[in-house]
Design a protein around this motif. Structure first.
Motif, short mmCIF file in Angstrom:
data_model
loop_
_atom_site.label_atom_id
_atom_site.label_comp_id
_atom_site.label_asym_id
_atom_site.label_seq_id
_atom_site.Cartn_x
_atom_site.Cartn_y
_atom_site.Cartn_z
N TYR A 156 29.47 5.16 39.40
CA TYR A 156 30.16 5.32 38.12
C TYR A 156 31.44 4.51 38.23
CZ TYR A 156 31.73 7.68 33.85
OH TYR A 156 32.12 7.97 32.56
N ILE A 157 31.45 3.40 37.53
CA ILE A 157 32.58 2.47 37.65
C ILE A 157 33.36 2.45 36.34
CG2 ILE A 157 33.12 -0.02 37.68
CD1 ILE A 157 32.41 0.56 40.39
N SER A 158 34.65 2.51 36.45
CA SER A 158 35.47 2.35 35.25
C SER A 158 36.23 1.04 35.33
CB SER A 158 36.46 3.50 35.11
OG SER A 158 35.78 4.66 34.70
N LEU A 159 36.11 0.25 34.29
CA LEU A 159 36.93 -0.96 34.19
C LEU A 159 38.15 -0.56 33.38
CD1 LEU A 159 34.10 -3.44 33.04
CD2 LEU A 159 34.87 -3.04 35.38
N MET A 160 39.29 -0.55 34.04
CA MET A 160 40.50 -0.10 33.35
C MET A 160 41.43 -1.27 33.10
SD MET A 160 40.78 3.62 33.55
CE MET A 160 42.48 3.76 33.30
N GLY A 161 42.21 -1.13 32.07
CA GLY A 161 43.19 -2.18 31.78
C GLY A 161 43.68 -2.04 30.36
N PRO A 162 44.87 -2.57 30.10
CA PRO A 162 45.39 -2.46 28.73
C PRO A 162 44.57 -3.32 27.76
CG PRO A 162 46.82 -3.83 30.10
CD PRO A 162 45.76 -3.29 31.00
N SER A 163 44.81 -3.12 26.46
CA SER A 163 44.12 -3.94 25.46
C SER A 163 44.40 -5.41 25.74
CB SER A 163 44.64 -3.62 24.06
OG SER A 163 44.46 -2.28 23.80
N GLY A 164 43.39 -6.22 25.62
CA GLY A 164 43.57 -7.66 25.82
C GLY A 164 43.53 -8.07 27.28
#
Lengths: 244, 225
Positions: free
Chosen positions: A37-45
């Protein structure tokens, strides 16, 4: 040896906007194991949705390669890509992307129609899946007659229609309230553990942290860092503490 | 990296499945379908009324009964005035632009749906086929209603101009009078109107549908109208 299901090699994606070129991905290298279960996190853009599109064969990289199940995606024919989207991947989107003209049941059967599954069989499977996501009593409602959480459940049932090995979820909780969002996260996590589906989710929802095996932080089109579950646990505590 | 079963090629769906999906879509989107169809109906009604009116004029002229009531000043030797030709060409242009615009809008607002279908495994050709079927049906039914309304309009106008004589000399079937002009007859005009409406609707929708189907799904779903 780990069973790698997704591998990206120096993936670059550029968008041309008038005379400017926007580099959304600037050389992404990641490997994702089966059942993770992988989450790609990061702010918009930051490029997380763009990466999500590359992994799901929803868009083509400008440079670099994406391998799914060891298969180089750039070498597939159009028909193979369609079959890949149909059988191997289930997509869940922030805005649900249900077809408004089809009922919940009709939305879930659609990928099975494309897969050539006989009518009786696909109707049964759709009923089963809608039961699984808790919509057994609203099967024949049109999406417009359902709440946001219910629509996302339909989308999840639809994503599972052809027993994909990967479920891609792009900000699945962004349009939902906290409690409904939590329910959706739990549902996706249950699929991940019960059915060993690999889940790759682009998100900036912190609630998704504690169900993830690993978190890939994306910033300015690059992988900033990759954190494991044990590191995540500590940070969730910190986040919770900050909020109180 | 371990290689699992290789990725197969996507299958073609039977025609009846496309037919079912496109009709279901028309049915549920009934209100919107009616508006699009109305665009086609109006275009064809205008064209057919002008055309039929001209056919009636020619038939009556041929019979020698219309001289007193012919309001056109520039009648040529062959019977069709430049004004008639101008009117027919103008109505044809209005019809082409109107239908193309209706269909373009109807398809463009469904780009996201096209992208979604491709995410679920639809082949480009299947998406185009769906739109072709939908627009063909809309085009034909819209044009048929339009052609009938147009004919009715022209008949009512003819009744006002020619009275009941109209029915004695009504140019229902094609005819070739002695002066060598070709009269198509109202039935052929209606038929041509239907075919034209259908072809325009199909071209008007299949072009944007084909364009959307060729786009990567992510791009199609990003498109905002």
């Amino acid at each position: 040896m780990a069973d790698i299901v997704v591998k990206t090699e120096d993936v670059v994606k550029e968008y041309r906007m008038g005379s400017n070129i926007l580099r959304a991905l600037d050389g992404i290298n990641i490997e994702i194991e089966r059942g993770e279960y992988i989450s790609l996190m990061g702010p918009s853009g930051s490029g997380k949705s763009t990466l999500f599109n590359m992994i799901g064969a929803l868009d083509r990289p400008t440079e670099g390669q994406v391998y799914i199940d060891g298969q180089n995606m750039s070498q597939l024919s159009q028909r193979q890509i369609a079959a890949f989207r149909c059988h191997r991947v289930g997509y869940i989107f922030q805005s649900y992307n249900l077809l408004h003209v089809r009922s919940a049941h009709g939305n879930v059967t659609l990928p099975m129609i494309f897969a050539g599954i006989p009518e009786k069989q696909r109707n049964e499977k759709a009923e089963q899946l809608l039961d699984l996501v808790g919509l057994g009593d609203r099967m024949y409602h049109l999406p417009d007659e359902l709440s946001g959480g219910q629509r996302q459940r339909v989308a999840i049932a639809r994503a599972l229609a052809n027993d994909p090995s990967i479920v891609l979820a792009d900000e699945p909780t962004a349009n939902l309230d906290t409690i409904t969002g939590r329910e959706i996260i739990d549902l996706i996590k249950r699929l991940n553990t019960d059915q060993s589906v690999t889940v790759i989710s682009a998100t900036h929802d912190l609630k998704m942290l504690d169900v993830s095996d690993r978190i890939v932080d994306i910033r300015d089109g690059l992988v900033e860092r990759i954190r494991n579950r044990d590191e995540i646990d500590i940070e969730v505590g910190e986040v919770g503490g900050e909020g109180e | 990296m371990q290689q699992r079963t290789p990725i197969q090629e996507q299958i073609d769906l039977p025609f009846v499945e496309s037919l079912r999906i496109s009709f279901q879509s028309l049915k549920i989107r009934f209100g919107r379908s009616i508006i699009t169809t109305a665009g086609i109906t109006l275009g064809i009604a205008f064209l057919v009324s002008v055309w039929t009116n001209n056919e009636i004029g020619l038939a009556l002229q041929e019979s020698g009964r219309q001289s007193a009531i012919n309001t056109f000043e520039e009648t040529t030797e062959k019977g069709i005035s430049t004004k008639d030709i101008w009117l027919i060409v103008m109505s044809l242009i209005v019809c082409v632009v109107g239908i193309a615009n209706s269909m373009l809008m109807a398809v463009t607002e469904r780009f996201r749906e096209i992208g979604t279908m491709k995410c679920l495994g639809a082949l480009d050709g299947f998406v185009v086929r769906l739109f072709l079927l939908e627009s063909g049906f809309q085009g034909f039914s819209g044009a048929l209603i339009g052609a009938l309304i147009g004919t009715l309009g022209a008949v009512l106008l003819g009744l006002k101009d020619y009275g009941l004589d109209l029915f004695f000399y009504f140019p229902l079937l094609p005819a070739q009078p002695e002066d060598g002009t070709m009269q198509l007859g109202v039935i052929v005009v209606i038929l041509l109107g239907c075919i034209l409406g259908m072809i325009l609707a199909v071209i008007g929708s299949s072009f944007p549908a084909w364009r959307a189907a060729k786009l990567p799904p992510a791009e199609a779903m990003r498109t905002e109208v």
